[in-house]
Design a protein around this motif. Structure first.
Motif, PDB file in Angstrom:
ATOM      1  N   GLY A  23      68.721 -21.623 -34.538  1.00 20.39           N
ATOM      2  CA  GLY A  23      69.015 -20.201 -34.508  1.00 20.39           C
ATOM      3  C   GLY A  23      69.533 -19.720 -33.169  1.00 20.39           C
ATOM      4  N   GLY A  24      69.655 -18.425 -33.071  1.00 17.54           N
ATOM      5  CA  GLY A  24      70.100 -17.786 -31.837  1.00 17.54           C
ATOM      6  C   GLY A  24      68.950 -17.601 -30.869  1.00 17.54           C
ATOM      7  N   ASP A  25      69.263 -16.986 -29.745  1.00 17.98           N
ATOM      8  CA  ASP A  25      68.260 -16.799 -28.691  1.00 17.98           C
ATOM      9  C   ASP A  25      67.052 -15.987 -29.154  1.00 17.98           C
TER      10      ASP A  25
ATOM     11  N   ASP B 211      69.518  -9.365 -46.514  1.00 13.69           N
ATOM     12  CA  ASP B 211      70.976  -9.488 -46.452  1.00 13.69           C
ATOM     13  C   ASP B 211      71.525  -9.243 -45.042  1.00 13.69           C
ATOM     14  N   ARG B 212      70.672  -8.798 -44.117  1.00 13.25           N
ATOM     15  CA  ARG B 212      71.083  -8.592 -42.726  1.00 13.25           C
ATOM     16  C   ARG B 212      70.563  -9.694 -41.798  1.00 13.25           C
ATOM     17  N   PHE B 213      69.681 -10.560 -42.306  1.00 18.24           N
ATOM     18  CA  PHE B 213      69.132 -11.635 -41.484  1.00 18.24           C
ATOM     19  C   PHE B 213      70.216 -12.663 -41.184  1.00 18.24           C
ATOM     20  N   ALA B 214      70.131 -13.282 -40.034  1.00 17.11           N
ATOM     21  CA  ALA B 214      70.985 -14.439 -39.762  1.00 17.11           C
ATOM     22  C   ALA B 214      70.611 -15.518 -40.780  1.00 17.11           C
ATOM     23  N   SER B 215      71.596 -16.232 -41.284  1.00 16.15           N
ATOM     24  CA  SER B 215      71.356 -17.228 -42.334  1.00 16.15           C
ATOM     25  C   SER B 215      70.335 -18.277 -41.923  1.00 16.15           C
ATOM     26  N   CYS B 216      70.396 -18.699 -40.687  1.00 17.60           N
ATOM     27  CA  CYS B 216      69.445 -19.684 -40.177  1.00 17.60           C
ATOM     28  C   CYS B 216      68.027 -19.126 -40.196  1.00 17.60           C
ATOM     29  N   ASP B 217      67.878 -17.905 -39.712  1.00 17.54           N
ATOM     30  CA  ASP B 217      66.559 -17.267 -39.692  1.00 17.54           C
ATOM     31  C   ASP B 217      66.031 -17.105 -41.116  1.00 17.54           C
TER      32      ASP B 217
END
Length: 152
Positions: A123-125, A83-89
């Motif tokens: 995703g992010g960096d 529930d804390r992961f970035a949705s993309c990840d």
């Protein structure tokens, strides 16, 4: 359509699932294919009816295993819960873990590499390193359990 493109569409459907209830997903999937996603947006071939059906079925297969997949992810990602992961990840990880645990036709290394590529693209960096680290640990645990099973 090649496996990479199919995987990318499946990743997007898994991502959509994070924002919709299960009972809404059949309609969301139809809208996904009916809108601009009838092609991959990169000038390639449109998604054929056969590929659509494959992706719908594959999404169902992944979705059935989400509770078990999330349990593996929660156990593996020390200090992090899904529930804390970035949705993309999370979408990339869910797809890769499904392939690693439930699809014997896809080598673990391919599942990991493809998830990292999705994380790089969407995703992010820090996403590629995070995804690679979590999946690497899952692979190590899987190999360890297989060796223990062989020895017993």
């Amino acid at each position: 359509m090649n496996r990479r493109k199919l995987r990318e569409h499946l990743f997007k459907l898994i991502y959509l699932g994070a924002f919709n209830k299960d009972e809404e997903m059949p309609r969301q999937i139809e809208m996904y294919f009916d809108e601009e996603h009838t092609s991959d947006g990169e000038g390639d071939e449109p998604v054929s009816d056969e590929d659509r059906e494959f992706l719908k079925e594959r999404w169902k297969e992944v979705n059935v295993h989400i509770p078990e997949i999330d349990e593996v992810l929660n156990h593996t990602a020390h200090g992090w819960k899904t529930d804390r992961f970035a949705s993309c990840d999370l979408a990339a990880l869910r797809l890769a873990v499904f392939e690693m645990l439930y699809d014997e036709t896809i080598p673990d290394g391919v599942a990991i590499n493809e998830a990292v590529e999705l994380a790089k693209k969407y995703g992010g960096d820090s996403s590629p390193a995070f995804v690679n680290g979590v999946l690497g640990e899952i692979e190590r645990d899987k190999v360890k359990k297989e060796k223990e099973h062989e020895e017993s």
